[in-house]
Design an enzyme around this catalytic site. Structure first.
Site, mmCIF file in Angstrom:
data_model
loop_
_atom_site.group_PDB
_atom_site.id
_atom_site.type_symbol
_atom_site.label_atom_id
_atom_site.label_comp_id
_atom_site.label_asym_id
_atom_site.label_seq_id
_atom_site.Cartn_x
_atom_site.Cartn_y
_atom_site.Cartn_z
ATOM 1 N N GLN A 149 0.841 -1.207 0.000
ATOM 2 C CA GLN A 149 0.000 0.000 0.000
ATOM 3 C C GLN A 149 0.863 1.239 0.000
ATOM 4 O OE1 GLN A 149 -3.342 0.406 -0.488
ATOM 5 N NE2 GLN A 149 -2.929 -1.738 -0.912
ATOM 6 N N HIS A 168 2.147 2.982 -3.134
ATOM 7 C CA HIS A 168 1.208 3.635 -4.048
ATOM 8 C C HIS A 168 1.357 5.148 -4.040
ATOM 9 C CE1 HIS A 168 -1.616 1.025 -6.060
ATOM 10 N NE2 HIS A 168 -1.755 0.270 -4.995
ATOM 11 N N GLU A 217 -10.182 0.464 3.571
ATOM 12 C CA GLU A 217 -10.462 0.071 2.182
ATOM 13 C C GLU A 217 -10.151 -1.425 1.997
ATOM 14 O OE1 GLU A 217 -7.651 1.703 -0.519
ATOM 15 O OE2 GLU A 217 -8.903 1.359 -2.285
ATOM 16 N N HIS A 218 -8.918 -1.813 2.332
ATOM 17 C CA HIS A 218 -8.518 -3.219 2.285
ATOM 18 C C HIS A 218 -8.290 -3.698 3.704
ATOM 19 C CE1 HIS A 218 -6.755 -1.348 -1.432
ATOM 20 N NE2 HIS A 218 -7.356 -2.367 -1.997
ATOM 21 N N ASP A 267 -5.750 -6.648 -6.330
ATOM 22 C CA ASP A 267 -5.557 -5.494 -7.219
ATOM 23 C C ASP A 267 -5.619 -5.893 -8.683
ATOM 24 O OD1 ASP A 267 -5.255 -3.709 -5.194
ATOM 25 O OD2 ASP A 267 -3.066 -3.740 -5.197
ATOM 26 N N HIS A 298 -55.881 12.246 -5.048
ATOM 27 C CA HIS A 298 -55.332 10.909 -4.813
ATOM 28 C C HIS A 298 -56.467 9.950 -4.441
ATOM 29 C CE1 HIS A 298 -51.453 12.899 -4.708
ATOM 30 N NE2 HIS A 298 -50.823 11.758 -4.463
#
Lengths: 434, 434
Positions: free
Chosen positions: B259, B262, B327-328, B361, B420
């Site tokens: 991670q 990145h 996230e992960h 990924d 209605h």
């Protein structure tokens, strides 16, 4: 009611106006909404109490005073006519039954090498429902927003609704009682959205905000998207009807008027290949309009936003309706199920002569919170899904991981991510280590 | 790498910082993004061509020049090493197989009285995928965004990606070839989002925009929410790992580093009740860091955003991870499936020692576009659902409608909506007329 034929020279002009009916002038309210949001974020309860005295004509002194007790809900429920209580229960049961069918299950799937892949479905923990108050109070909206959250399994369901002069509609409170709402706050407008979306020292923010509202509420919801989840940005209500000559004139006129009576900005649109039907419906609407309690609202809506389009055939009617992407679509034709497969864009589709849109507003079962203004192109009715979220599940077997490691490493290399590659290739070594 | 124990006095301070990792300073880019959006809305192609020459260092003269031909994609595909082509196909097939299992079906349900209720599922017609370019180009993102749209049945899939110096990564083009992308535009950033979201005279706007991007792209997507649908507002990537002493130190260190490499803003978080494991992992990370090609990025990320939390037991680790909502999430424990039911909030969950996050990924199958910054509380992985919308189906039988008419009329009356009520009650008369 404006009537125009697809062969008229000005058709495209009128039709483009229809396509733009959903445009909201958020720009003009943005400074006010931004200010309300900022105040709630910074001053929290203090700002909320001030907004209530500014906008709702009463002056609570603490957060306790804006929380409605379970006892008040029960008292309101007890005060209703027994038949209305039964009706609310019938609506609850039918809406619950329909939404139960929507509920997604977690699933897993097995590869031969022992790898497991799947999807975990988990209810959100806290949902905030906004229910408008004041001029128009719709207890049905409380049912329609709370029940999907209940079916999803949301633990904390919070309702916010303004209490003008500190009064809350008894039927709304009874609906909250039936839904067993634990947290009902008398807060309205953008301030309520900010309260639920940011939270305060004492109030934990929610995960999702749903429910209808005016342009201030819609703008606040849009600004909070990302901070929390949002069901949709909804505008004024609307109905589109596709009819052939099998349609009953009076039913059709009443169905169009039942949208028009909601709001001056509501749109009622009839598309038909039959000019005589078009004329007869327009005439019937003029007849009924003066008899309505809400005739001022309905007349303005029909005059400003009502539209009858006469097409060359039914296919053209379908094509135009798909471009309009109406919130509610009635198909009043001999064979409505023949048309259904060709409907691309509509919030809810009402088929045949015995399915007036108003049934869907209350107790048919499906949700009445629907995408407006053409948003049915990309948006869905409020559903159990809005209160769930998913997580992917991956559990590789040793064999499965080793089998993919070379190719996965190659892909990581192509993206220039070395640690990615090594983390995968290392599993080969790991398998020898064990 | 910062290491802190839950018993430390400063724990809450550090942990709150972690909870706020997702905050994006959209305010600071808002004026620029608003201006780009306004320019594209008003000047259309002219603005887009100008933005390309401003930001992407080349000067196209017409829209034709920014559209990549099918032939260019094929040429790029042919230019790849055969093994990389095979890897792309393997990834395509595995991602396709997983997403096929997500696809919702339309359903209908029958009442005894002949009434039909259900839900129509329809693919959106036009989807716009944004794929970042420049510094980091990820062909895997094209697969991950295009395949769910393909499985959903979207007819027009449009890709936008910036081409710095008019160069596009060959692997990205090859991935587009494999996905049979018909419309690939060399446009980047907020300008691309505006192009897809507003459309131009020659380019019809899309229904949904998905895909990753920097803060300019994220802000543009947020501003266009409501105009079109949006998958999510995503920030920097992140991983959380729950580990017990069964975890392999080197695997764990590599997974955290994958991670960190990145992005300087990426977060790598380990939570474990085992202090010795924590120390060993920290040491191993320090060992590996200098050997990485992207060591500057990874070192900054680990130093600024890396965190090891030592808890009293595994349960506390789970509770904290649910608050972080990563996230992960990797679960590197003896019995990961015992922990799975207790995971409330995570984008994707990687179970066991042979499921490195990097597998997900590229070619495990599940999507790699996941909610970041704690948004897994309310947001889901990119899926086929993002490219579908639903419409409710209602078709009442005469008997069904008449049976509900009194109670439905009563509900309408309680809400003060006369038309209605009359539209429903009129069906009683209609049934006698027929």
């Amino acid at each position: 009611m404006t009537q125009i034929s697809t062969s008229d020279t000005h058709f495209h002009e009128s039709f483009n106006k229809l396509l733009k009916r959903g445009e909201m002038d958020m720009e003009s309210v943005l400074p006010i909404v931004n200010e309300i949001l900022r105040e709630v974020k910074e001053e929290q309860e203090t700002a909320i109490l001030r907004h209530i005295s500014q906008f709702d004509s009463w002056q609570p002194e603490s957060l306790d005073q804006i929380l409605i007790s379970k006892k008040e809900m029960k008292t309101a429920y007890d005060s209703l006519a027994p038949s209305l209580r039964d009706t609310l229960h019938l609506a609850y049961d039918r809406i619950y039954a329909f939404h139960s069918k929507q509920k997604l299950k977690s699933w897993i799937d097995f590869a031969e090498d022992g790898t497991i892949l799947g999807q975990k479905v988990t209810p959100m923990q806290r949902a905030g429902l906004y229910i408008p108050g004041g001029k128009a109070t719709y207890p049905s909206s409380l049912l329609m927003n709370a029940i999907p959250a209940i079916v999803a399994g949301v633990k904390d369901i919070i309702v916010c609704s303004p209490a003008i002069h500190n009064q809350v509609n008894a039927t709304l409170l009874a609906a909250a009682h039936i839904c067993n709402i634990q947290h009902f706050y008398k807060i309205g407008g953008a301030s309520a959205i900010a309260f639920m979306g940011y939270g305060t020292q004492q109030f934990q923010k929610v995960d999702v905000i749903t429910g209808p509202g005016n342009i201030f509420v819609a703008t606040a919801k849009k600004l909070l998207f990302g901070e929390v989840n949002i069901d949709m940005i909804a505008g004024p209500s609307e109905i589109g009807v596709i009819a052939d000559c099998s349609a009953d004139i009076e039913s059709l006129a009443l169905d169009l008027l039942s949208q028009a009576e909601h709001d001056e900005l509501a749109s009622s649109i009839l598309i038909t290949p039959h000019k005589e039907l078009a004329n007869a419906v327009a005439q019937k609407i003029d007849e009924i309009l003066p008899t309505l309690q809400r005739k001022e609202i309905a007349t303005t809506s029909i005059r400003e936003r009502g539209m009858i389009l006469v097409t060359t055939d039914l296919q053209e009617a379908i094509d135009l309706m798909n471009l309009i992407a109406p919130e509610h679509l009635e198909i009043l034709t001999e064979q409505p199920f023949e048309i259904l497969p060709h409907i691309q864009n509509a919030g809810a589709i009402f088929l045949g002569h015995y399915t007036p849109e108003a049934l869907g507003d209350y107790l048919a079962g499906p949700n009445h919170t629907l995408p407006t203004g053409g948003n049915a192109r990309f948006s869905s009715p409020l559903s159990v899904d809005h209160f769930l979220k998913k997580s992917s599940i991956l559990a590789f077997s040793q064999k499965g991981a080793i089998g993919l490691s070379m190719q996965c490493g190659e892909f990581a290399e192509a993206e220039g991510l070395q640690a990615h590659k090594e983390s995968i290739l290392f599993r080969q070594k790991l398998s020898k280590k064990v």
